[in-house]
Write a protein that holds these residues in place. Structure first.
Motif, PDB file in Angstrom:
ATOM      1  N   HIS A 126       0.903  -1.130  -0.116  1.00  0.00           N
ATOM      2  CA  HIS A 126      -0.141   0.053   0.116  1.00  0.00           C
ATOM      3  C   HIS A 126       1.019   1.353   0.147  1.00  0.00           C
ATOM      4  O   HIS A 126       1.489   1.563   1.008  1.00  0.00           O
ATOM      5  CB  HIS A 126      -0.731   0.128   1.382  1.00  0.00           C
ATOM      6  CG  HIS A 126      -1.682   1.208   1.299  1.00  0.00           C
ATOM      7  ND1 HIS A 126      -2.477   1.594   0.376  1.00  0.00           N
ATOM      8  CD2 HIS A 126      -2.152   2.073   2.336  1.00  0.00           C
ATOM      9  CE1 HIS A 126      -3.440   2.606   0.858  1.00  0.00           C
ATOM     10  NE2 HIS A 126      -3.152   2.908   1.891  1.00  0.00           N
ATOM     11  N   TYR A 127       0.915   2.168  -1.039  1.00  0.00           N
ATOM     12  CA  TYR A 127       1.630   3.264  -1.364  1.00  0.00           C
ATOM     13  C   TYR A 127       0.998   4.205  -0.694  1.00  0.00           C
ATOM     14  O   TYR A 127      -0.289   4.473  -1.481  1.00  0.00           O
ATOM     15  CB  TYR A 127       2.037   3.480  -2.648  1.00  0.00           C
ATOM     16  CG  TYR A 127       3.018   2.461  -3.405  1.00  0.00           C
ATOM     17  CD1 TYR A 127       4.445   2.845  -3.338  1.00  0.00           C
ATOM     18  CD2 TYR A 127       2.787   1.263  -3.718  1.00  0.00           C
ATOM     19  CE1 TYR A 127       5.364   1.792  -3.873  1.00  0.00           C
ATOM     20  CE2 TYR A 127       3.558   0.247  -4.329  1.00  0.00           C
ATOM     21  CZ  TYR A 127       5.046   0.502  -4.429  1.00  0.00           C
ATOM     22  OH  TYR A 127       5.955  -0.509  -4.559  1.00  0.00           O
ATOM     23  N   THR A 128       1.359   5.043  -0.021  1.00  0.00           N
ATOM     24  CA  THR A 128       0.674   6.136   0.610  1.00  0.00           C
ATOM     25  C   THR A 128       1.392   7.371   1.012  1.00  0.00           C
ATOM     26  O   THR A 128       2.683   7.283   1.051  1.00  0.00           O
ATOM     27  CB  THR A 128      -0.204   5.636   1.754  1.00  0.00           C
ATOM     28  OG1 THR A 128      -1.077   6.923   2.231  1.00  0.00           O
ATOM     29  CG2 THR A 128       0.660   5.345   2.948  1.00  0.00           C
ATOM     30  N   LYS A 132     -10.286  -2.769 -15.357  1.00  0.00           N
ATOM     31  CA  LYS A 132      -9.718  -1.387 -15.688  1.00  0.00           C
ATOM     32  C   LYS A 132      -8.746  -1.432 -17.090  1.00  0.00           C
ATOM     33  O   LYS A 132      -8.544  -2.418 -17.594  1.00  0.00           O
ATOM     34  CB  LYS A 132      -8.595  -1.179 -14.575  1.00  0.00           C
ATOM     35  CG  LYS A 132      -8.114   0.262 -14.392  1.00  0.00           C
ATOM     36  CD  LYS A 132      -7.204   0.263 -13.174  1.00  0.00           C
ATOM     37  CE  LYS A 132      -6.447   1.932 -12.837  1.00  0.00           C
ATOM     38  NZ  LYS A 132      -5.697   1.950 -11.549  1.00  0.00           N
ATOM     39  N   SER A 133      -8.672  -0.143 -17.486  1.00  0.00           N
ATOM     40  CA  SER A 133      -8.103   0.026 -18.650  1.00  0.00           C
ATOM     41  C   SER A 133      -6.648  -0.708 -18.840  1.00  0.00           C
ATOM     42  O   SER A 133      -5.893  -0.527 -18.089  1.00  0.00           O
ATOM     43  CB  SER A 133      -7.860   1.342 -19.416  1.00  0.00           C
ATOM     44  OG  SER A 133      -7.131   1.278 -20.379  1.00  0.00           O
ATOM     45  N   ALA A 134      -6.153  -1.409 -19.987  1.00  0.00           N
ATOM     46  CA  ALA A 134      -4.660  -2.124 -20.283  1.00  0.00           C
ATOM     47  C   ALA A 134      -3.859  -0.967 -20.011  1.00  0.00           C
ATOM     48  O   ALA A 134      -2.567  -1.352 -19.655  1.00  0.00           O
ATOM     49  CB  ALA A 134      -4.999  -2.970 -21.235  1.00  0.00           C
ATOM     50  N   SER A 135      -4.046   0.060 -20.168  1.00  0.00           N
ATOM     51  CA  SER A 135      -3.163   1.291 -20.126  1.00  0.00           C
ATOM     52  C   SER A 135      -2.554   1.506 -18.757  1.00  0.00           C
ATOM     53  O   SER A 135      -1.368   1.805 -18.636  1.00  0.00           O
ATOM     54  CB  SER A 135      -3.649   2.484 -20.215  1.00  0.00           C
ATOM     55  OG  SER A 135      -4.635   2.690 -21.735  1.00  0.00           O
ATOM     56  N   TYR A 136      -3.195   1.016 -17.667  1.00  0.00           N
ATOM     57  CA  TYR A 136      -2.472   0.815 -16.263  1.00  0.00           C
ATOM     58  C   TYR A 136      -2.280  -0.446 -15.771  1.00  0.00           C
ATOM     59  O   TYR A 136      -1.815  -0.700 -14.576  1.00  0.00           O
ATOM     60  CB  TYR A 136      -3.869   1.216 -15.292  1.00  0.00           C
ATOM     61  CG  TYR A 136      -4.399   2.704 -15.732  1.00  0.00           C
ATOM     62  CD1 TYR A 136      -3.455   3.824 -15.422  1.00  0.00           C
ATOM     63  CD2 TYR A 136      -5.520   2.929 -16.434  1.00  0.00           C
ATOM     64  CE1 TYR A 136      -4.076   5.137 -15.568  1.00  0.00           C
ATOM     65  CE2 TYR A 136      -5.912   4.153 -16.577  1.00  0.00           C
ATOM     66  CZ  TYR A 136      -5.223   5.289 -16.493  1.00  0.00           C
ATOM     67  OH  TYR A 136      -5.727   6.424 -16.585  1.00  0.00           O
ATOM     68  N   ASP A 146       3.559  -4.774  -6.784  1.00  0.00           N
ATOM     69  CA  ASP A 146       4.960  -4.522  -7.482  1.00  0.00           C
ATOM     70  C   ASP A 146       5.605  -3.922  -6.125  1.00  0.00           C
ATOM     71  O   ASP A 146       5.048  -2.895  -5.609  1.00  0.00           O
ATOM     72  CB  ASP A 146       4.795  -3.629  -8.594  1.00  0.00           C
ATOM     73  CG  ASP A 146       5.897  -3.587  -9.417  1.00  0.00           C
ATOM     74  OD1 ASP A 146       6.904  -4.440  -9.159  1.00  0.00           O
ATOM     75  OD2 ASP A 146       6.236  -2.981 -10.421  1.00  0.00           O
ATOM     76  N   GLU A 147       6.905  -4.502  -5.544  1.00  0.00           N
ATOM     77  CA  GLU A 147       7.468  -3.839  -4.600  1.00  0.00           C
ATOM     78  C   GLU A 147       8.255  -2.746  -5.142  1.00  0.00           C
ATOM     79  O   GLU A 147       8.980  -2.835  -5.943  1.00  0.00           O
ATOM     80  CB  GLU A 147       8.235  -4.779  -3.961  1.00  0.00           C
ATOM     81  CG  GLU A 147       7.434  -5.948  -3.080  1.00  0.00           C
ATOM     82  CD  GLU A 147       8.239  -6.902  -2.409  1.00  0.00           C
ATOM     83  OE1 GLU A 147       9.141  -6.448  -2.024  1.00  0.00           O
ATOM     84  OE2 GLU A 147       7.793  -8.218  -2.499  1.00  0.00           O
ATOM     85  N   PRO A 179       6.734   3.618 -10.555  1.00  0.00           N
ATOM     86  CA  PRO A 179       5.583   4.275 -11.166  1.00  0.00           C
ATOM     87  C   PRO A 179       4.638   4.365  -9.799  1.00  0.00           C
ATOM     88  O   PRO A 179       3.961   5.417  -9.870  1.00  0.00           O
ATOM     89  CB  PRO A 179       5.129   3.101 -11.893  1.00  0.00           C
ATOM     90  CG  PRO A 179       6.217   2.353 -12.724  1.00  0.00           C
ATOM     91  CD  PRO A 179       7.130   2.499 -11.537  1.00  0.00           C
ATOM     92  N   MET A 180       4.599   3.398  -8.874  1.00  0.00           N
ATOM     93  CA  MET A 180       3.830   3.701  -7.690  1.00  0.00           C
ATOM     94  C   MET A 180       4.217   4.537  -6.919  1.00  0.00           C
ATOM     95  O   MET A 180       3.252   5.439  -6.330  1.00  0.00           O
ATOM     96  CB  MET A 180       3.686   2.311  -7.069  1.00  0.00           C
ATOM     97  CG  MET A 180       3.315   1.123  -7.745  1.00  0.00           C
ATOM     98  SD  MET A 180       1.627   1.357  -8.781  1.00  0.00           S
ATOM     99  CE  MET A 180       0.534   1.409  -7.277  1.00  0.00           C
ATOM    100  N   TRP A 181       5.513   5.055  -6.742  1.00  0.00           N
ATOM    101  CA  TRP A 181       6.068   6.022  -5.877  1.00  0.00           C
ATOM    102  C   TRP A 181       5.332   7.271  -6.556  1.00  0.00           C
ATOM    103  O   TRP A 181       5.011   8.374  -5.960  1.00  0.00           O
ATOM    104  CB  TRP A 181       7.505   6.011  -5.860  1.00  0.00           C
ATOM    105  CG  TRP A 181       8.056   4.928  -4.958  1.00  0.00           C
ATOM    106  CD1 TRP A 181       9.160   4.172  -5.138  1.00  0.00           C
ATOM    107  CD2 TRP A 181       7.859   4.838  -3.529  1.00  0.00           C
ATOM    108  NE1 TRP A 181       9.341   3.181  -4.142  1.00  0.00           N
ATOM    109  CE2 TRP A 181       8.668   3.425  -2.966  1.00  0.00           C
ATOM    110  CE3 TRP A 181       7.166   5.508  -2.672  1.00  0.00           C
ATOM    111  CZ2 TRP A 181       8.556   3.078  -1.791  1.00  0.00           C
ATOM    112  CZ3 TRP A 181       7.051   5.066  -1.449  1.00  0.00           C
ATOM    113  CH2 TRP A 181       7.960   3.965  -0.869  1.00  0.00           C
ATOM    114  N   ASN A 182       5.608   7.329  -7.855  1.00  0.00           N
ATOM    115  CA  ASN A 182       5.332   8.640  -8.620  1.00  0.00           C
ATOM    116  C   ASN A 182       3.839   8.999  -8.498  1.00  0.00           C
ATOM    117  O   ASN A 182       3.354  10.242  -8.326  1.00  0.00           O
ATOM    118  CB  ASN A 182       5.516   8.548 -10.084  1.00  0.00           C
ATOM    119  CG  ASN A 182       7.106   8.577 -10.490  1.00  0.00           C
ATOM    120  OD1 ASN A 182       7.961   9.104  -9.528  1.00  0.00           O
ATOM    121  ND2 ASN A 182       7.567   8.182 -11.454  1.00  0.00           N
TER     122      ASN A 182
END
Length: 369
Positions: free
Chosen positions: A9-11, A268-272, A102-103, A107-110
């Motif tokens: 969980h990125y927060t 969800k769209s494959a773009s993500y 994904d650890e 992209p998740m940090w951004n």
């Protein structure tokens, strides 16, 4: 139990501190997610499928109805399945918590970390804790699944969404894994379990449409509760309540219906696709005007425009048992504080609130400023 053992969980820093201090998680209503198109993907695909299979649906109605084919077909066109889907989306509010498999992912940090934290969670403990917040005897559910990334232009019937039905986890007040429990109960009675073994979305939709038609027939002919003079909304309400109360050899009808509720927020769209998202859902399937969990509202800002965003809170009182690690965003490398000192501060905060055995570390990602 959860098919994925751990998730991230990125927060933000603010949200991290609030979670640690209160042991409360916020789940956002699906229409107010970062990408509001999320909840439209499934309904768009469903509409395309129904439009392309009108003749097949009419044939199914006639096969199920027998001599009553014309009457049941007239009733079906009066209250078609696409109207039922819209009815469910309007009446059942879905709330979502976004996780990722994904650890330490750039992209998740951004997009979500904002210089904050990554919380690593053991999902079995997390789901058990959330299940404990469901009120006994209620129609509340906690669900979880991988996000299904789909190409909007693909053939929906061929979309592979699971290795089997049980890839979707759903908990009620009595079962942490409702789908598995119902499947095992059917197998023990030597009843067919085919509906739990589908892999393609087209197969799920075929099953759902057939189940819907059987329920229309049952309510119209056997129970005599609906007719062509009954409003579509009343038909949808009676059918929904009938199927969500199904037990025994018909429990699969309830499961299939609840799966379709979950799919609204699971696609969800494959773009993500790069996000490798895993979603946790909460919803109240009672159709009550007074839901079990009261909505709260925070203020969000987008391009200078502020707006209210609805969410619900779910307590996670045993969070310290399954929060296995905290990772600091790579952006913290640029703080005017020595990294070891900051790590000690985070560890001190955790200990202060009863998190004695959580590993704290820094991101291993290298970033450009």
């Amino acid at each position: 139990m959860a098919r994925i053992e751990t998730a991230e969980h990125y927060t933000t820093v603010e949200a991290f501190r609030a979670i640690i201090r209160t042991r409360i998680m916020r789940l956002t209503r699906t229409e107010f997610l970062n990408d509001p198109n999320d909840t439209q993907v499934w309904s768009q695909f469903m509409q395309k499928f129904v439009d392309a299979n009108q003749q097949h649906i009419a044939q199914t109605v006639n096969e199920i109805a027998g001599d009553d084919g014309p009457q049941l077909l007239q009733l079906y066109w009066h209250a078609p399945i696409e109207g039922f889907m819209t009815f469910m989306q309007q009446r059942i509010k879905l709330y979502v918590l976004a996780l990722s498999t994904d650890e330490d992912a750039i992209p998740m940090w951004n997009y979500y970390g904002y210089g904050g934290m990554e919380m690593s969670l053991d999902l079995n403990g997390f789901m058990q804790d959330l299940q404990g917040q469901l009120r006994p005897g209620s129609h509340e559910y906690i669900g979880a699944s991988r996000v299904i990334y789909v190409d909007r232009h693909a053939n929906i019937a061929k979309a592979r969404i699971a290795s089997e039905f049980e890839d979707f986890l759903l908990a009620d007040t009595n079962n942490l894994d409702l789908f598995t429990a119902d499947r095992q109960a059917l197998a023990a009675r030597h009843q067919p379990t085919d509906v739990f073994e589908r892999t393609d979305l087209g197969q799920y939709i075929d099953d759902f449409i057939e189940s819907y038609i059987w329920s229309l027939r049952y309510l119209a002919k056997t129970r005599q509760l609906i007719s062509i003079t009954t409003t579509p909304v009343e038909i949808y309400t009676r059918l929904f309540e009938n199927d969500t109360q199904a037990v025994g050899e018909y429990a699969w009808k309830k499961d299939l219906l609840l799966l379709f509720v979950m799919l609204t927020a699971a696609m969800k769209s494959a773009s993500y696709r790069y996000e490798k998202e895993y979603r946790v859902f909460y919803f109240d399937a009672s159709l009550s005007e007074t839901p079990q969990k009261q909505e709260k509202f925070d203020i969000q800002a987008l391009s200078g425009q502020k707006y209210l965003r609805p969410y619900v809170e779910l307590a996670v009182p045993h969070l310290s048992d399954y929060l296995t690690g905290v990772t600091l965003s790579p952006q913290t490398q640029n703080l005017p504080v020595d990294a070891p000192v900051y790590l000690d501060v985070i560890q001190s905060l955790l200990r202060q609130y009863g998190f004695q055995h959580v590993t704290v570390g820094s991101s291993q990602q290298q970033i450009r400023w």
